[in-house]
Design a protein around this motif. Sequence first.
Motif, short mmCIF file in Angstrom:
data_model
loop_
_atom_site.label_atom_id
_atom_site.label_comp_id
_atom_site.label_asym_id
_atom_site.label_seq_id
_atom_site.Cartn_x
_atom_site.Cartn_y
_atom_site.Cartn_z
N ILE A 45 0.87 -1.19 0.00
CA ILE A 45 0.00 0.00 0.00
C ILE A 45 0.90 1.23 0.00
N HIS A 46 0.70 2.03 -1.01
CA HIS A 46 1.59 3.17 -1.20
C HIS A 46 1.17 4.35 -0.32
N PRO A 47 2.14 5.13 0.17
CA PRO A 47 1.77 6.31 0.96
C PRO A 47 0.75 7.21 0.26
N ARG A 48 0.78 7.24 -1.08
CA ARG A 48 -0.23 8.07 -1.77
C ARG A 48 -1.63 7.59 -1.38
N GLU A 49 -1.78 6.26 -1.39
CA GLU A 49 -3.06 5.67 -1.03
C GLU A 49 -3.35 5.85 0.46
N LEU A 50 -2.31 5.62 1.25
CA LEU A 50 -2.48 5.73 2.71
C LEU A 50 -2.97 7.12 3.10
N PHE A 51 -2.41 8.14 2.47
CA PHE A 51 -2.83 9.50 2.81
C PHE A 51 -4.23 9.79 2.27
N ASN A 52 -4.59 9.16 1.14
CA ASN A 52 -5.95 9.34 0.63
C ASN A 52 -6.97 8.67 1.55
N LEU A 53 -6.58 7.49 2.03
CA LEU A 53 -7.50 6.74 2.89
C LEU A 53 -7.75 7.44 4.21
N MET A 54 -6.72 8.10 4.71
CA MET A 54 -6.85 8.73 6.03
C MET A 54 -6.34 10.17 5.97
N PRO A 55 -7.23 11.09 5.63
CA PRO A 55 -6.78 12.48 5.46
C PRO A 55 -6.18 13.07 6.75
N GLU A 56 -6.58 12.52 7.88
CA GLU A 56 -6.10 13.04 9.16
C GLU A 56 -4.76 12.40 9.58
N ARG A 57 -4.22 11.67 8.65
CA ARG A 57 -3.05 10.85 8.98
C ARG A 57 -1.90 11.64 9.61
N ALA A 58 -1.58 12.79 9.02
CA ALA A 58 -0.43 13.55 9.54
C ALA A 58 -0.69 13.97 10.98
N LYS A 59 -1.94 14.29 11.27
CA LYS A 59 -2.26 14.70 12.64
C LYS A 59 -2.26 13.48 13.57
N TYR A 62 5.35 10.63 12.19
CA TYR A 62 5.69 9.30 11.63
C TYR A 62 4.67 8.86 10.59
N SER A 63 3.95 9.84 10.04
CA SER A 63 2.88 9.49 9.10
C SER A 63 3.39 9.00 7.74
N LYS A 64 4.66 9.26 7.43
CA LYS A 64 5.18 8.81 6.13
C LYS A 64 5.75 7.39 6.20
N ASN A 65 5.43 6.70 7.27
CA ASN A 65 5.86 5.30 7.35
C ASN A 65 4.86 4.38 6.65
N LEU A 66 5.30 3.18 6.34
CA LEU A 66 4.45 2.23 5.59
C LEU A 66 3.57 1.47 6.57
N ILE A 67 2.67 2.21 7.16
CA ILE A 67 1.83 1.63 8.21
C ILE A 67 0.40 2.15 8.08
N THR A 68 -0.51 1.40 8.66
CA THR A 68 -1.88 1.91 8.83
C THR A 68 -2.11 2.01 10.34
N ALA A 69 -3.27 2.52 10.70
CA ALA A 69 -3.58 2.60 12.13
C ALA A 69 -3.55 1.20 12.73
N GLU A 70 -3.95 0.21 11.92
CA GLU A 70 -3.96 -1.16 12.42
C GLU A 70 -2.54 -1.66 12.70
N THR A 71 -1.61 -1.25 11.85
CA THR A 71 -0.22 -1.69 12.08
C THR A 71 0.22 -1.26 13.47
N ILE A 72 -0.06 0.00 13.78
CA ILE A 72 0.36 0.51 15.09
C ILE A 72 -0.36 -0.26 16.20
N SER A 73 -1.64 -0.49 15.99
CA SER A 73 -2.36 -1.17 17.07
C SER A 73 -1.84 -2.61 17.25
N LEU A 74 -1.47 -3.28 16.16
CA LEU A 74 -0.91 -4.63 16.30
C LEU A 74 0.48 -4.60 16.94
N LEU A 75 1.26 -3.59 16.58
CA LEU A 75 2.59 -3.47 17.19
C LEU A 75 2.47 -3.21 18.69
N LEU A 76 1.47 -2.42 19.04
CA LEU A 76 1.26 -2.14 20.47
C LEU A 76 0.82 -3.41 21.20
#
Length: 539
Positions: free
Chosen positions: A22-36, A49-63
């Motif tokens: 999933i490309h950051p272009r898509e990631l930022f489209n999917l979640m406009p609030e991503r940078a915040k 850390y919004s330019k990382n290759l992650i989704t909100a789920e990635t962070i939640s799984l890592l946590l």
Amino acid sequence: MTLENLPAWSALENHAATTAGIHPRELFNLMPERAKNMSLTAGPLWMDYSKNLITAETISLLLKLAEARELPREIAAMYAGEKINRTENRAVLHVALRAARDEVYRVDGVNVVDQVYAVRDRMAAFGEQVRNGEWLGFTGKRIKNVVNIGIGGSDLGPVMVYEALKHYSDRNLTVRFVSNVDGTHLAEATRDLNAEETLFIIASKTFTTQETMTNAHSARTWLIGQLGDAAAVARHFVAVSTNAAGVRDFGIDTANMFEFWDWVGGRYSLTSAIGLSLVIALGKDHFDALLKGYRTMDQHFKNAPLAENMPVILGLLGVWYINFLEGSSHAILPYDQYMHRFPAYFQQGDMESNGKSVTRDGEAALHATGPIIWGEPGTNGQHAFYQLIHQGTSLIPCDFIGFAKSLNPVGDHHDKLMANFFAQQEALAFGKTENEVREEGTPEELVPFKTFDGARPCTSIMAEQLTPEVLGNLIALYEHKIFVQGVIWDIYSFDQWGVELGKQLAKRILPELAEKKAAPENHDASTNAQIAWYLQHRD
Ligand SMILES: O=P(O)(O)OC[C@H]1O[C@H](O)[C@H](O)[C@@H](O)[C@@H]1O
């Protein structure tokens, strides 16, 4: 349960398989609030850390993985002075070195903060005496040169901070650092110095390290040679160590020794007496401010919830790349010339801590561990190795460190520096598509070469200005990030057995070189041949 058997681990493996690509272009489209949403503050630091290759789920799984590995309990154990360095049966309490005077950190029931401040007060007093000319050399001259002799953790930290905080240093003092056993290092460091005005700090936790002891003895010979009297040593040599007997045997009065303790790891010792050269170069107030900055991050790491904890997030991002996306190296890119030794400092900090392949139960690790740490200051790196980060075949997560204000505002230099800081991250994350390249009128045959895939992950860490406090924050951020990763990987981060074999073999080879036999036969054929070649060409 081994790491690989944890449900949180398999969940991340599955997640990696479905989200990879999933490309950051898509990631930022999917979640406009991503940078915040994917940014954090800790003290004066702001991390995006919004330019990382992650989704909100990635962070939640890592946590979840961090929870499964009982990270909060492990953090508490470190702060409680438990002997978490089990292979050496030692507590790991560098956080006590920067505690407030009234805080309590216990090792074996004893509050070590009292000892810490006793030494810090002596360092401050001594530093002041050197700075104001009260401490005189043997012939009655003022000290104008300070040479720190140490290696590894007894060198890299002081060098890095001295360089990083040069702006705040006393410019009338010449401060040098000698580490390499190569005689060139000492010779070049002393060649233009007047021995009468030179103070040597012999910094070694063990006071047995071959390089440091060799350099210290040669410095002693040099000084006595210049001043013609062995009694001069007392006014020109001080020691920083945990080994009082070793210091005494060397001939330094233990009254001129600044102590630290076995619960301070070498690569975590910068805020112990190992920082003596910095107290002299920067003065007590700046050194205190540096430690205050560390402490802000120490408190944040101890108290912030995992999801808002900067060292935790930074550490987990590293785990994501290393274990699930095959990113085995990590670039630290400070956009500040003063911080040019910062990546080198954390090469030791990180690679000596987490360069391990055995888990805590003594079994071979089935997962990758510590990253290869490297980096240079921006913009120099851009004109050297960024090509590979942008278009090479390896995934190299990068940390960009930048400041809003320059300590040396010259014309528009700083805006230019920072324009590059932003642009590089934008390019790495979003790239440039084939169509965009074509639209620029690029001939078709060049399109593949001028296309940038993007999806190269980066994290931005910013602060207003490089101050001693901010530097302390940054150093502690990376120290704790290393801790987090060691916990996840189930390895011991605070020993370094891997450096021993080479030392032992060097001890065995040294007498063979002295014997001047033409060709040794007791090694493997390659080593025998190399030694023979050396002896043949040396003598
Ligand atoms: O401070 P010292 O005892 O002289 O040790 C200096 C360095 O040498 C050792 O080889 C270790 O690998 C390092 O962790 C240490 O910082």
